[in-house]
Enzyme design. Sequence first.
Site, short mmCIF file in Angstrom:
data_model
loop_
_atom_site.label_atom_id
_atom_site.label_comp_id
_atom_site.label_asym_id
_atom_site.label_seq_id
_atom_site.Cartn_x
_atom_site.Cartn_y
_atom_site.Cartn_z
N HIS A 78 6.37 -0.84 -8.99
CA HIS A 78 6.35 0.53 -8.47
C HIS A 78 7.35 0.71 -7.33
CE1 HIS A 78 2.08 1.54 -10.12
NE2 HIS A 78 2.94 1.21 -11.07
N GLU A 80 7.09 2.08 -4.38
CA GLU A 80 6.61 1.69 -3.05
C GLU A 80 6.69 0.18 -2.88
OE1 GLU A 80 3.53 4.84 -4.50
OE2 GLU A 80 5.01 3.51 -5.42
N CYS A 116 -0.60 4.71 -6.21
CA CYS A 116 -1.77 4.11 -6.87
C CYS A 116 -2.53 3.25 -5.86
CB CYS A 116 -1.32 3.28 -8.07
SG CYS A 116 -0.55 1.70 -7.64
N CYS A 119 -0.59 0.16 -4.66
CA CYS A 119 0.48 0.47 -3.70
C CYS A 119 -0.10 0.88 -2.36
CB CYS A 119 1.40 1.54 -4.26
SG CYS A 119 2.48 0.92 -5.59
#
Length: 161
Positions: A78, A80, A116, A119
Site C-alpha cells: 500500500h 502508506e 486500511c 496501514c
Amino acid sequence: MRRDKINYYLDIAQTVAKRGTCMRRKFGCIIVQNDEIISTGYAGAPRGRQNCNEMGSCVREKLQIPRGQRYELCRSVHAEANAIISASRKDMIGATLYMACIHPDTEEILPDTNSCSMCKRMIINAGIEKVIVRDDENNYRICMVQDWIDNDDSLALHEGY
C-alpha cells in the site's frame, strides 16, 4: 490565486497516485514534516515482482472480494506502507501524511477513502500525527492519529483499497 498549502500537498499526493499499478484503486501519499516532503509512496507490487496491471489481472477482483477484506491476497504494497518504508522514523514523528486516491482507468478522484487497518497500525507506529485525505479537488478530511489510538474500534473498519 495561490493554492492553499494542504491542497498543494494533496495535489502532489494525487500525482504520486498516478504512478500506482493497482488495478482497483491508485493511492498515492506523501509524508511531510516541517513543510518538507520526506517521503512518497504509491500502491504497487514489491520491488522485482510483477505488478497486477502488467499481469492483466487482480486476484481480489477475480474473487469479487469487497473493499477492506483479504489484503493478504493482494500483490501490492500500500501507498502508506511504501512511504513509511522509505522514511526515517525520526523524521516521521509528528509528521503529516497526505493521501489521494484515483480511479485506475479515469484518474478521477475517489472520495471517502481511508487507510486500511494494517496501514493505520503502521501510521501509528511511525509516529505520524495526522492523515489528510482528499475527497475532491478542493475538499479533504483531517484524521488525527491519536483518535485511532484512543478509539481502537477504528482499526476494525473495512475501508481502504
